[in-house]
Design an enzyme around this catalytic site. Structure first.
Site, PDB file in Angstrom:
ATOM      1  N   ALA A 137       0.852  -1.196   0.000  1.00  0.00           N
ATOM      2  CA  ALA A 137       0.000   0.000   0.000  1.00  0.00           C
ATOM      3  C   ALA A 137       0.886   1.244   0.000  1.00  0.00           C
ATOM      4  O   ALA A 137       1.212   1.789   1.060  1.00  0.00           O
ATOM      5  CB  ALA A 137      -0.928   0.010   1.212  1.00  0.00           C
ATOM      6  N   ARG A 281      35.607  26.850 -15.981  1.00  0.00           N
ATOM      7  CA  ARG A 281      36.149  25.834 -16.890  1.00  0.00           C
ATOM      8  C   ARG A 281      36.484  26.446 -18.252  1.00  0.00           C
ATOM      9  O   ARG A 281      35.633  27.087 -18.871  1.00  0.00           O
ATOM     10  CB  ARG A 281      35.118  24.720 -17.053  1.00  0.00           C
ATOM     11  N   GLN A 349      25.465  17.427 -17.236  1.00  0.00           N
ATOM     12  CA  GLN A 349      25.908  17.645 -18.615  1.00  0.00           C
ATOM     13  C   GLN A 349      26.865  18.838 -18.707  1.00  0.00           C
ATOM     14  O   GLN A 349      27.863  18.794 -19.434  1.00  0.00           O
ATOM     15  CB  GLN A 349      24.695  17.870 -19.514  1.00  0.00           C
ATOM     16  N   GLU A 376       5.711  10.990  -1.247  1.00  0.00           N
ATOM     17  CA  GLU A 376       4.571  11.898  -1.019  1.00  0.00           C
ATOM     18  C   GLU A 376       3.573  11.834  -2.184  1.00  0.00           C
ATOM     19  O   GLU A 376       2.920  12.825  -2.512  1.00  0.00           O
ATOM     20  CB  GLU A 376       5.058  13.339  -0.821  1.00  0.00           C
ATOM     21  N   THR A 378       3.473   9.583  -6.019  1.00  0.00           N
ATOM     22  CA  THR A 378       4.230   9.658  -7.263  1.00  0.00           C
ATOM     23  C   THR A 378       3.674  10.762  -8.164  1.00  0.00           C
ATOM     24  O   THR A 378       2.530  11.197  -8.004  1.00  0.00           O
ATOM     25  CB  THR A 378       4.172   8.327  -8.033  1.00  0.00           C
TER      26      THR A 378
END
Length: 392
Positions: A137, A281, A349, A376, A378
């Site tokens: 359940a 970067r 990414q 909580e 789905t």
């Protein structure tokens, strides 16, 4: 980098809400963030973090002052949760779950129950857990099989007791909480057969499974909770017998806003790391942030974060105004958690190969984000709730 959050606060003439958010950000930055990496690697339960947040007043914000609460709007409380989750998602989830349990008592408990339990809940002396789901359940609350049977031997001259048998699954703060909000079947009535109880952790006949080995949120300790003849005084019944379904569903509306705030915090953290990395970067003689294609990606991530925040704040405004907010709570949970998954995926990414290593935090944020689409209720359940409400 330009990732500072502009907070939208309700009318705050005395500056209390702004001060609370500044205090939260300071605690999150100086006290929580330095612990995250090592604690998550070990899967330690962050008890000291919850005690600190309790002493700082962060666990009591939206509750009545007469019980030790902060009397703050839900909008402020959710932004506090977001700030905590930005630093440490596991703790943000734990705070949201604790608030869910205190809300059950504050909203549905008798005067005696509130006076006895709420001050300890709100001070942080006691941390709570919410025992609703079972192995069979999860989304289907009506499938709960745990039973609480009133003991006929506790009749004249003795306090009435319930005897509880059953197993609860996926319980955040399991084995670590000081009390549990338990939902158990007191009759076979499909609508009025559930009842809610508040149960101390040291109750005889109550035991805990081993912590689940999860993809993410390692410090959000999650276990089974087993009731094998546990005896619960009838005075610990929350609301009327048979009112458990209503109690559970109304509490979940507020809880979904807490998870929306957690998911927004995860997305905000991932965006901040991605922006910082893009500004440092260098490839092909310039920072990768100077590449227009990457700027577009960051812009979409920022849009996701802002939409998530705006949606949960709108739902919280309705709640604060005493207006129906169930549909908006589901929309907020759906919007924010889907956004967290997209933003953390894109953050990995942006960092490229580095984003796939544990040396950088975005891979952990990616793993933490996934479960927000599951617990909580789905996100498929949220779509059902929204659709049914629209067609009602």
């Amino acid at each position: 980098m330009g990732t500072t959050v502009e907070r939208l606060l309700p009318t705050d003439d005395d500056g209390v809400a702004e001060a609370l958010l500044e205090l939260t950000r300071e605690i999150a930055t100086k006290e929580l963030a330095p612990q995250v990496h090592e604690a998550e690697e070990r899967g330690e339960f962050p008890e000291s973090a919850y005690r600190l947040l309790g002493k700082s007043g962060m666990l009591s914000l939206p509750f009545p002052e007469e019980y030790g609460g902060g009397g703050q709007p839900y909008q402020v409380y959710l932004q506090v949760i977001e700030e905590i989750a930005t630093a440490w998602p596991s703790v943000g989830v734990g705070v949201s779950v604790h608030g869910l349990t205190a809300n059950v008592v504050a909203t549905n408990g008798s005067d005696e129950l509130r006076q006895e339990w709420l001050p300890r809940m709100l001070s942080g002396d006691w941390l709570g857990a919410y025992c609703l789901s079972e192995p069979q359940a999860g989304s289907d609350v009506s499938g709960i099989k745990t039973r609480a049977v009133r003991d006929p031997s506790t009749g004249s001259g003795h306090p009435a007791e319930y005897v509880v048998h059953g197993t609860k699954q996926w319980i955040s703060n399991g084995s670590c909480a000081d009390y549990y909000i338990l939902f158990a079947r007191t009759s076979d009535d499909p609508k009025h057969g559930l009842s809610a109880f508040v149960v101390p952790a040291d109750t005889d006949g109550m035991s805990f499974g081993a912590p689940e080995k999860k993809m993410g949120l390692a410090c959000d300790v999650t276990t089974q909770v087993v009731f094998d003849g546990a005896r619960i005084p009838a005075a610990q019944l929350v609301g009327e017998e048979g009112a458990g379904m209503r109690v559970a569903l109304s509490a979940l509306d507020a809880g979904r806003l807490g998870i929306a705030a957690v998911a927004t915090g995860i997305a905000q953290a991932a965006l901040a790391h991605a922006v910082e990395y893009a500004g440092e970067r260098r490839q092909f003689g310039r920072t990768i942030g100077e590449q227009q294609g990457l700027q577009f990606l960051l812009a979409d991530m920022a849009g996701d974060v802002e939409r998530a925040r705006a949606t949960y704040l709108h739902a919280a405004q309705l709640k604060d105004a005493g207006r129906p907010f169930s549909r908006l709570a589901s929309i907020a949970k759906l919007t924010a958690t889907d956004a967290a998954m997209r933003v953390t995926t894109d953050a990995v990414q942006v960092l490229g190969g580095n984003g796939y290593t544990r040396e950088y935090p975005v891979e952990r944020l990616f793993r933490d984000a996934k479960v927000t689409q599951i617990f909580e209720g789905t996100n498929q359940i949220q779509r059902m709730v929204i659709g049914r409400d629209l067609l009602r």
